[in-house]
Design an enzyme around this catalytic site. Sequence first.
Site, PDB file in Angstrom:
ATOM      1  N   LYS A 164      29.826  47.847  24.546  1.00 28.04           N
ATOM      2  CA  LYS A 164      31.385  47.198  24.071  1.00 28.04           C
ATOM      3  C   LYS A 164      31.960  47.187  25.619  1.00 28.04           C
ATOM      4  CE  LYS A 164      33.122  51.241  24.881  1.00 28.04           C
ATOM      5  NZ  LYS A 164      34.117  51.584  26.076  1.00 28.04           N
ATOM      6  N   THR A 221      38.516  49.087  22.612  1.00 23.94           N
ATOM      7  CA  THR A 221      38.390  48.807  24.176  1.00 23.94           C
ATOM      8  C   THR A 221      38.766  47.294  24.163  1.00 23.94           C
ATOM      9  OG1 THR A 221      36.559  50.522  23.903  1.00 23.94           O
ATOM     10  CG2 THR A 221      37.065  49.430  25.970  1.00 23.94           C
ATOM     11  N   SER A 227      42.236  50.203  28.630  1.00 23.84           N
ATOM     12  CA  SER A 227      40.634  50.199  28.773  1.00 23.84           C
ATOM     13  C   SER A 227      40.546  49.484  30.444  1.00 23.84           C
ATOM     14  CB  SER A 227      39.943  49.203  27.916  1.00 23.84           C
ATOM     15  OG  SER A 227      38.736  48.766  28.481  1.00 23.84           O
ATOM     16  N   VAL A 252      35.860  54.432  37.008  1.00 23.03           N
ATOM     17  CA  VAL A 252      34.627  53.535  36.647  1.00 23.03           C
ATOM     18  C   VAL A 252      34.795  52.774  35.736  1.00 23.03           C
ATOM     19  CG1 VAL A 252      33.679  55.393  35.015  1.00 23.03           C
ATOM     20  CG2 VAL A 252      32.096  54.029  36.383  1.00 23.03           C
TER      21      VAL A 252
HETATM   22  N1  LIG Z   1      37.807  57.645  30.357  1.00 20.80           N
HETATM   23  C1  LIG Z   1      37.589  57.466  28.964  1.00 20.80           C
HETATM   24  O1  LIG Z   1      38.492  57.074  28.160  1.00 20.80           O
HETATM   25  C2  LIG Z   1      36.108  57.477  28.578  1.00 20.80           C
HETATM   26  C3  LIG Z   1      35.165  57.515  29.249  1.00 20.80           C
HETATM   27  N2  LIG Z   1      33.824  57.603  28.882  1.00 20.80           N
HETATM   28  C4  LIG Z   1      32.627  57.595  29.768  1.00 20.80           C
HETATM   29  O2  LIG Z   1      32.688  58.667  30.392  1.00 20.80           O
HETATM   30  C5  LIG Z   1      32.054  58.625  31.980  1.00 20.80           C
HETATM   31  C6  LIG Z   1      33.080  58.879  33.079  1.00 20.80           C
HETATM   32  O3  LIG Z   1      34.160  58.375  32.834  1.00 20.80           O
HETATM   33  P1  LIG Z   1      35.497  58.844  33.152  1.00 20.80           P
HETATM   34  O4  LIG Z   1      35.746  60.193  33.315  1.00 20.80           O
HETATM   35  O5  LIG Z   1      36.668  58.187  32.480  1.00 20.80           O
HETATM   36  O6  LIG Z   1      35.484  58.249  34.717  1.00 20.80           O
HETATM   37  P2  LIG Z   1      36.265  58.745  35.988  1.00 20.80           P
HETATM   38  O7  LIG Z   1      36.145  57.380  37.139  1.00 20.80           O
HETATM   39  O8  LIG Z   1      37.561  59.031  35.692  1.00 20.80           O
HETATM   40  O9  LIG Z   1      35.455  59.901  36.814  1.00 20.80           O
HETATM   41  C7  LIG Z   1      34.138  59.708  36.999  1.00 20.80           C
HETATM   42  C8  LIG Z   1      33.690  61.239  37.468  1.00 20.80           C
HETATM   43  O10 LIG Z   1      32.296  61.368  37.696  1.00 20.80           O
HETATM   44  C9  LIG Z   1      32.284  62.276  39.123  1.00 20.80           C
HETATM   45  N3  LIG Z   1      31.070  61.558  39.843  1.00 20.80           N
HETATM   46  C10 LIG Z   1      30.764  60.372  40.154  1.00 20.80           C
HETATM   47  N4  LIG Z   1      29.459  60.270  40.954  1.00 20.80           N
HETATM   48  C11 LIG Z   1      29.132  61.465  40.848  1.00 20.80           C
HETATM   49  C12 LIG Z   1      28.018  62.097  41.120  1.00 20.80           C
HETATM   50  N5  LIG Z   1      26.956  61.334  41.629  1.00 20.80           N
HETATM   51  N6  LIG Z   1      27.683  63.466  40.801  1.00 20.80           N
HETATM   52  C13 LIG Z   1      28.584  64.138  40.281  1.00 20.80           C
HETATM   53  N7  LIG Z   1      29.926  63.647  39.524  1.00 20.80           N
HETATM   54  C14 LIG Z   1      29.803  62.251  39.955  1.00 20.80           C
HETATM   55  C15 LIG Z   1      33.509  61.477  39.846  1.00 20.80           C
HETATM   56  O11 LIG Z   1      33.702  62.210  41.092  1.00 20.80           O
HETATM   57  C16 LIG Z   1      34.554  61.324  38.896  1.00 20.80           C
HETATM   58  O12 LIG Z   1      35.231  62.685  38.649  1.00 20.80           O
HETATM   59  C17 LIG Z   1      31.542  56.954  32.009  1.00 20.80           C
HETATM   60  O13 LIG Z   1      30.378  56.466  31.422  1.00 20.80           O
HETATM   61  C18 LIG Z   1      32.599  56.565  30.920  1.00 20.80           C
HETATM   62  O14 LIG Z   1      32.395  55.190  30.425  1.00 20.80           O
HETATM   63  C19 LIG Z   1      33.581  57.654  27.605  1.00 20.80           C
HETATM   64  C20 LIG Z   1      34.418  57.677  26.571  1.00 20.80           C
HETATM   65  C21 LIG Z   1      35.961  57.742  27.007  1.00 20.80           C
HETATM   66  O1  LIG Z   2      35.070  54.162  26.167  1.00 21.52           O
HETATM   67  C1  LIG Z   2      36.134  54.331  26.316  1.00 21.52           C
HETATM   68  C2  LIG Z   2      37.021  54.496  25.086  1.00 21.52           C
HETATM   69  O2  LIG Z   2      36.241  54.775  23.956  1.00 21.52           O
HETATM   70  C3  LIG Z   2      36.999  53.858  27.465  1.00 21.52           C
HETATM   71  O3  LIG Z   2      36.929  52.612  27.841  1.00 21.52           O
HETATM   72  P1  LIG Z   2      37.266  52.235  29.312  1.00 21.52           P
HETATM   73  O4  LIG Z   2      36.139  52.773  30.288  1.00 21.52           O
HETATM   74  O5  LIG Z   2      37.169  50.594  29.415  1.00 21.52           O
HETATM   75  O6  LIG Z   2      38.539  52.618  29.731  1.00 21.52           O
END
Ligand SMILES: NC(=O)C1=CN([C@@H]2O[C@H](COP(=O)(O)OP(=O)(O)OC[C@H]3O[C@@H](n4cnc5c(N)ncnc54)[C@H](O)[C@@H]3O)[C@@H](O)[C@H]2O)C=CC1
Ligand SMILES: O=C(CO)COP(=O)(O)O
Length: 298
Positions: A164, A221, A227, A252
């Site tokens: 997605k 999304t 998103s 990310v």
């Molecule tokens: N933000 C959202 O609404 C949602 C995000 N996700 C998923 O969660 C995962 C993380 O996304 P976010 O937290 O939103 O991203 P983000 O970009 O806000 O944060 C990513 C985090 O991972 C850490 N990181 C990166 N490389 C690393 C490494 N090698 N070792 C340890 N830590 C590391 C960074 O320091 C940062 O704190 C992704 O796969 C995303 O698709 C899933 C559902 C909702």
């Molecule tokens: O997975 C997500 C919501 O369910 C977040 O999507 P984005 O990483 O595109 O912001």
Amino acid sequence: MNQKSIAVIGAGKWGQALHFALNQRQKCFITSRTKRDIENFVDLKTALDCDYLVIAIPAQEIRSWLKENFVFKGQKILVASKGIEATTGEFLNEIYASFVPDENIGFISGPSFAAEVIKGLPCALVINTISKKLYVEFEMFFPDFIKTYYSDDVIGAEIAGAYKNVLAIASGICEGLNLGKNAQASLIARGLVEMQRFGKHFGADESSFIGLSGAGDLFLTANSTMSRNYRVGLGLAQNKKLDEILIELGEVAEGVKTSIAIKDLSKEHNIYTPIANEVYQIINGKNPKDSLRDLLKN
Ligand SMILES: NC(=O)C1=CN([C@@H]2O[C@H](COP(=O)(O)OP(=O)(O)OC[C@H]3O[C@@H](n4cnc5c(N)ncnc54)[C@H](O)[C@@H]3O)[C@@H](O)[C@H]2O)C=CC1
Ligand SMILES: O=C(CO)COP(=O)(O)O
């Protein structure tokens, strides 16, 4: 009340939102590479000693993170990442399988913008694991504002959550090109069929794609500037350079790298994935208007 210890690993947007949610019922620790000013922040060693771990680091970083940091001591793991490893085309459950037994791992999926979860707004999520016992254990940590469902379709949830993101990029491109709501709805609907076809090939349960993990997360999304992936699509439609878009984003956008994995896997397994393939090509410089022409033609 569950008295076992729990920690979130990764303090990005999703890690912090999950930490906020899990900290409602009992103390939940959180750790990240750099020290953060967050309640119950601990060092990595303390986090790894917890009974339950929620891992929220980007999909492309998981293999190296596990190799460098993880020692299995019986912990129960909930994976919060959504992506497919671009360098190998491996699904996250395949990567984790070398480090954690299948009955100790679950994957969380469903529509869940971190920005809403961290405000305590209601949502429904799926915990996908072969172990119903593990589901029950994790379910107890979740606060009242999050309704959890059980599914044993790990691969379906994983593919839906990863795919997605690529479709959200496509939808952002559609919006950015001002193609209209008819085109966008068609794209999202055909995208849903496409990711279901892809998932079915790898043994996913087709019904996962019409539930929270599939349609739920896709509709969220692929329809919102909240998103990051959608915003990448908007930028691409404006002919911005990918590097520039990602720097501006500062977070990310898993769909970028996941499009590489889908392109490679669909070629290797001969799966028809026209939308994901066009996203991959646009990311690599194809004019989005040429992609539109090719999608309408084929
Ligand atoms: N933000 C959202 O609404 C949602 C995000 N996700 C998923 O969660 C995962 C993380 O996304 P976010 O937290 O939103 O991203 P983000 O970009 O806000 O944060 C990513 C985090 O991972 C850490 N990181 C990166 N490389 C690393 C490494 N090698 N070792 C340890 N830590 C590391 C960074 O320091 C940062 O704190 C992704 O796969 C995303 O698709 C899933 C559902 C909702
Ligand atoms: O997975 C997500 C919501 O369910 C977040 O999507 P984005 O990483 O595109 O912001």
